[in-house]
Design a protein around this motif. Structure first.
Motif, PDB file in Angstrom:
ATOM      1  N   GLU A 116       7.966   6.908  12.586  1.00  0.00           N
ATOM      2  CA  GLU A 116       8.515   8.217  12.954  1.00  0.00           C
ATOM      3  C   GLU A 116       8.241   9.159  11.800  1.00  0.00           C
ATOM      4  OE1 GLU A 116      12.592   8.024  14.079  1.00  0.00           O
ATOM      5  OE2 GLU A 116      12.256   6.524  15.668  1.00  0.00           O
ATOM      6  N   GLY A 117       7.326  10.091  12.014  1.00  0.00           N
ATOM      7  CA  GLY A 117       6.909  10.970  10.918  1.00  0.00           C
ATOM      8  C   GLY A 117       6.268  10.137   9.814  1.00  0.00           C
ATOM      9  N   PRO A 118       6.661  10.351   8.553  1.00  0.00           N
ATOM     10  CA  PRO A 118       6.055   9.603   7.457  1.00  0.00           C
ATOM     11  C   PRO A 118       6.745   8.266   7.153  1.00  0.00           C
ATOM     12  CG  PRO A 118       7.508  11.278   6.573  1.00  0.00           C
ATOM     13  CD  PRO A 118       7.545  11.440   8.080  1.00  0.00           C
ATOM     14  N   VAL A 119       7.723   7.871   7.975  1.00  0.00           N
ATOM     15  CA  VAL A 119       8.502   6.664   7.726  1.00  0.00           C
ATOM     16  C   VAL A 119       8.187   5.595   8.762  1.00  0.00           C
ATOM     17  CG1 VAL A 119      10.828   5.703   7.526  1.00  0.00           C
ATOM     18  CG2 VAL A 119      10.357   8.017   6.688  1.00  0.00           C
ATOM     19  N   CYS A 120       8.030   4.367   8.278  1.00  0.00           N
ATOM     20  CA  CYS A 120       7.862   3.232   9.172  1.00  0.00           C
ATOM     21  C   CYS A 120       9.191   2.491   9.334  1.00  0.00           C
ATOM     22  CB  CYS A 120       6.811   2.252   8.611  1.00  0.00           C
ATOM     23  SG  CYS A 120       5.103   2.790   8.865  1.00  0.00           S
ATOM     24  N   TYR A 121       9.333   1.831  10.471  1.00  0.00           N
ATOM     25  CA  TYR A 121      10.489   0.975  10.726  1.00  0.00           C
ATOM     26  C   TYR A 121       9.975  -0.434  10.938  1.00  0.00           C
ATOM     27  CZ  TYR A 121      13.270   5.187  11.264  1.00  0.00           C
ATOM     28  OH  TYR A 121      13.913   6.379  11.020  1.00  0.00           O
ATOM     29  N   GLY A 122      10.740  -1.411  10.451  1.00  0.00           N
ATOM     30  CA  GLY A 122      10.258  -2.778  10.540  1.00  0.00           C
ATOM     31  C   GLY A 122      11.366  -3.794  10.710  1.00  0.00           C
ATOM     32  N   GLN A 123      10.971  -4.989  11.132  1.00  0.00           N
ATOM     33  CA  GLN A 123      11.893  -6.093  11.301  1.00  0.00           C
ATOM     34  C   GLN A 123      11.460  -7.270  10.433  1.00  0.00           C
ATOM     35  OE1 GLN A 123      11.882  -6.881  15.513  1.00  0.00           O
ATOM     36  NE2 GLN A 123      13.405  -5.292  15.939  1.00  0.00           N
ATOM     37  N   LEU A 124      12.455  -7.959   9.876  1.00  0.00           N
ATOM     38  CA  LEU A 124      12.168  -9.119   9.034  1.00  0.00           C
ATOM     39  C   LEU A 124      11.502 -10.224   9.843  1.00  0.00           C
ATOM     40  CD1 LEU A 124      15.415  -9.530   6.905  1.00  0.00           C
ATOM     41  CD2 LEU A 124      13.141  -8.912   6.070  1.00  0.00           C
ATOM     42  N   LEU A 125      10.578 -10.906   9.202  1.00  0.00           N
ATOM     43  CA  LEU A 125       9.936 -12.061   9.830  1.00  0.00           C
ATOM     44  C   LEU A 125      10.577 -13.343   9.325  1.00  0.00           C
ATOM     45  CD1 LEU A 125       6.203 -10.926   9.698  1.00  0.00           C
ATOM     46  CD2 LEU A 125       7.693 -11.031  11.705  1.00  0.00           C
ATOM     47  N   ASN A 133       0.811  -1.223   0.000  1.00  0.00           N
ATOM     48  CA  ASN A 133       0.000   0.000   0.000  1.00  0.00           C
ATOM     49  C   ASN A 133       0.847   1.277   0.000  1.00  0.00           C
ATOM     50  OD1 ASN A 133       0.849  -0.194   2.664  1.00  0.00           O
ATOM     51  ND2 ASN A 133      -1.198  -0.561   3.496  1.00  0.00           N
ATOM     52  N   PHE A 134       2.083   1.134  -0.434  1.00  0.00           N
ATOM     53  CA  PHE A 134       2.975   2.251  -0.769  1.00  0.00           C
ATOM     54  C   PHE A 134       3.450   3.052   0.440  1.00  0.00           C
ATOM     55  CE2 PHE A 134       4.338   5.933  -3.496  1.00  0.00           C
ATOM     56  CZ  PHE A 134       5.171   5.199  -4.306  1.00  0.00           C
ATOM     57  N   GLN A 135       3.760   2.363   1.504  1.00  0.00           N
ATOM     58  CA  GLN A 135       4.368   3.002   2.658  1.00  0.00           C
ATOM     59  C   GLN A 135       5.858   2.725   2.656  1.00  0.00           C
ATOM     60  OE1 GLN A 135       3.452   5.090   5.212  1.00  0.00           O
ATOM     61  NE2 GLN A 135       5.642   4.989   5.692  1.00  0.00           N
ATOM     62  N   HIS A 136       6.666   3.772   2.828  1.00  0.00           N
ATOM     63  CA  HIS A 136       8.118   3.627   2.890  1.00  0.00           C
ATOM     64  C   HIS A 136       8.510   3.015   4.231  1.00  0.00           C
ATOM     65  CE1 HIS A 136      12.289   4.547   1.903  1.00  0.00           C
ATOM     66  NE2 HIS A 136      12.433   5.013   3.123  1.00  0.00           N
ATOM     67  N   VAL A 137       9.361   1.975   4.174  1.00  0.00           N
ATOM     68  CA  VAL A 137       9.772   1.246   5.380  1.00  0.00           C
ATOM     69  C   VAL A 137      11.291   1.136   5.415  1.00  0.00           C
ATOM     70  CG1 VAL A 137       9.646  -0.922   6.656  1.00  0.00           C
ATOM     71  CG2 VAL A 137       7.644  -0.114   5.387  1.00  0.00           C
ATOM     72  N   LEU A 138      11.875   1.472   6.551  1.00  0.00           N
ATOM     73  CA  LEU A 138      13.304   1.289   6.789  1.00  0.00           C
ATOM     74  C   LEU A 138      13.474   0.067   7.664  1.00  0.00           C
ATOM     75  CD1 LEU A 138      16.099   2.570   6.250  1.00  0.00           C
ATOM     76  CD2 LEU A 138      15.840   3.794   8.412  1.00  0.00           C
ATOM     77  N   LEU A 139      14.251  -0.905   7.185  1.00  0.00           N
ATOM     78  CA  LEU A 139      14.399  -2.170   7.900  1.00  0.00           C
ATOM     79  C   LEU A 139      15.514  -2.092   8.940  1.00  0.00           C
ATOM     80  CD1 LEU A 139      13.983  -4.781   5.029  1.00  0.00           C
ATOM     81  CD2 LEU A 139      12.249  -3.724   6.477  1.00  0.00           C
ATOM     82  N   GLU A 140      15.241  -2.716  10.064  1.00  0.00           N
ATOM     83  CA  GLU A 140      16.215  -2.759  11.147  1.00  0.00           C
ATOM     84  C   GLU A 140      16.904  -4.127  11.158  1.00  0.00           C
ATOM     85  OE1 GLU A 140      14.017   0.009  14.441  1.00  0.00           O
ATOM     86  OE2 GLU A 140      13.105  -1.943  14.019  1.00  0.00           O
TER      87      GLU A 140
END
Length: 409
Positions: free
Chosen positions: A400-409, A375-382
């Motif tokens: 954080e603001g318009p950016v999401c942070y995520g972890q691999l499953l 759905n076109f959300q920018h994600v920075l992977l940790e």
């Protein structure tokens, strides 16, 4: 022989330039590092705004001054829409239409449709449709591209298959008005093409570029709902104004109630779907009350983000003949809409915290590995491994603001 290719404007121009680049390369031409050293300079132009025209003309003058011996070729929307002006102002420039480039440069037919990749991009873009004859009162594009064409469905499917086999995990369907797609061989529409795309083998997903509201049929939405692993849960639906009076003056052929209903239908059928929109600030007939109506409509509809355009009068268009708003007022309205866009994007990012998403890896940059959700959300992977690519499952940990942070499953 050395060539210099410069692309201005939209995704369609970028895809066409990729096809042109591939044709030059296949014939042994070398890409020049700059226009000063090129034997041929080809500008693939845009005219959607006054600034686009200025950018093209600035480069024409630079080439003419610093490399006058080069063959200078103009193609694209600026070249098509301003031919008399170009011949008078830049007589050294040669105007060649997109569908004449193959004949004039390489003595062959069409070269502006098919690509084998996309230079400098992690996702691939393919052109399935060209042309628009809607003649919105502000838009110059129909004066440059009013002949509607579509790529035969078998060609589309072969191109997607080849790109997927090369490892492109996301493929974007582009066109001037992609919802008008009709296979020239069978007459099958975009919804039927989606069914064919869904049946293709391989792990990849398909994203629609900007698509007009009236052309988002029940069949298109059904394909998105039925094949969530194949079609991104995202639509970019141009709005332009959230005021019915202004929409009528724009010749947009829908009203705000119809727009809101389509958004609601998408959200009901495709869980988690996002909607982004184009909006024009400072259209000539837009009063302050009209603008506030647009602002409220967008905020209440809770769109996920905006592309804000400051109105720019374009030659030949109906709206250019009307009294214009002061530039400072257009700027003020655009800034207010951009502030709203920031709020919408931040709210959308926050809404995804704690969810699981399929992310397409786009970039390995200084801040780490990043990508986009369906759905076109920018994600920075940790803590992601260095060689990560393609489509991966991710849990969104925070925004954080318009950016999401995520972890691999």
């Amino acid at each position: 022989m050395k060539f210099f290719l410069k692309t201005f404007g939209c995704r369609v121009n970028q895809v066409e330039s990729q096809a042109i680049l591939e044709e030059f390369s296949s014939r042994g031409w070398m890409a020049a590092p700059s226009f000063e050293t090129a034997d041929l300079c080809l500008l693939n132009t845009c005219t959607v705004t006054h600034q686009a025209d200025k950018d093209v003309e600035k480069l024409i003058r630079q080439i003419s001054r610093r490399n006058p011996a080069a063959r200078l070729v103009l193609t694209g929307c600026y070249a098509a829409a301003h031919q008399d002006h170009i011949r008078q102002t830049f007589p050294q420039a040669e105007i060649i239409g997109k569908y004449e480039l193959g004949k004039k440069l390489f003595a062959q037919e069409d070269i502006c449709w098919t690509v084998s990749g996309h230079e400098g991009h992690s996702r691939a873009f393919i052109k399935i449709q060209d042309g628009c004859d809607c003649f919105c009162s502000y838009c110059i594009v129909p004066f440059a591209r009013n002949v509607k064409r579509s790529k035969p469905a078998p060609d589309v499917l072969r191109e997607i298959t080849a790109l997927a086999q090369k490892g492109f995990g996301e493929i974007v369907l582009t066109g001037i008005n992609i919802g008008n797609y009709l296979c020239p061989q069978t007459g099958r529409d975009l919804a039927a093409l989606c069914q064919d795309i869904a049946a293709l083998p391989g792990r990849f997903r398909v994203r629609f570029s900007s698509i007009e509201l009236q052309t988002v049929t029940d069949g298109v939405l059904q394909a998105m709902a039925r094949y969530p692993q194949r079609f991104c849960s995202y639509l970019h639906l141009p709005l332009q104004s959230g005021c019915d009076r202004v929409l009528q003056a724009m010749n947009r052929h829908y009203n705000t109630a119809q727009y809101a209903a389509k958004v609601a239908q998408l959200r009901a059928q495709v869980p988690g779907a996002s909607v982004f929109a184009d909006v024009i600030a400072g259209f000539p007939t837009e009063t302050q009350e009209d603008f506030e109506t647009t602002y409220r409509f967008i905020a209440e509809l809770k769109l996920c983000g905006l592309h804000v355009f400051s109105y720019s009068p374009r030659p030949k268009t109906q709206a250019a003949q009307w009294p214009q708003l002061p530039p400072e007022e257009i700027k003020r309205r655009a800034e207010k809409l951009r502030a709203l866009d920031k709020q919408l994007r931040e709210a959308f990012a926050a809404s995804l915290a704690g969810t699981e998403q399929e992310v397409f890896i786009e970039e390995h940059g200084e801040k780490g590995i990043s990508g986009v959700t369906s759905n076109f959300q920018h994600v920075l992977l940790e803590s992601a491994p260095a060689g990560l690519h393609g489509l991966v499952r991710v849990r969104i940990t925070r925004a954080e603001g318009p950016v999401c942070y995520g972890q691999l499953l």
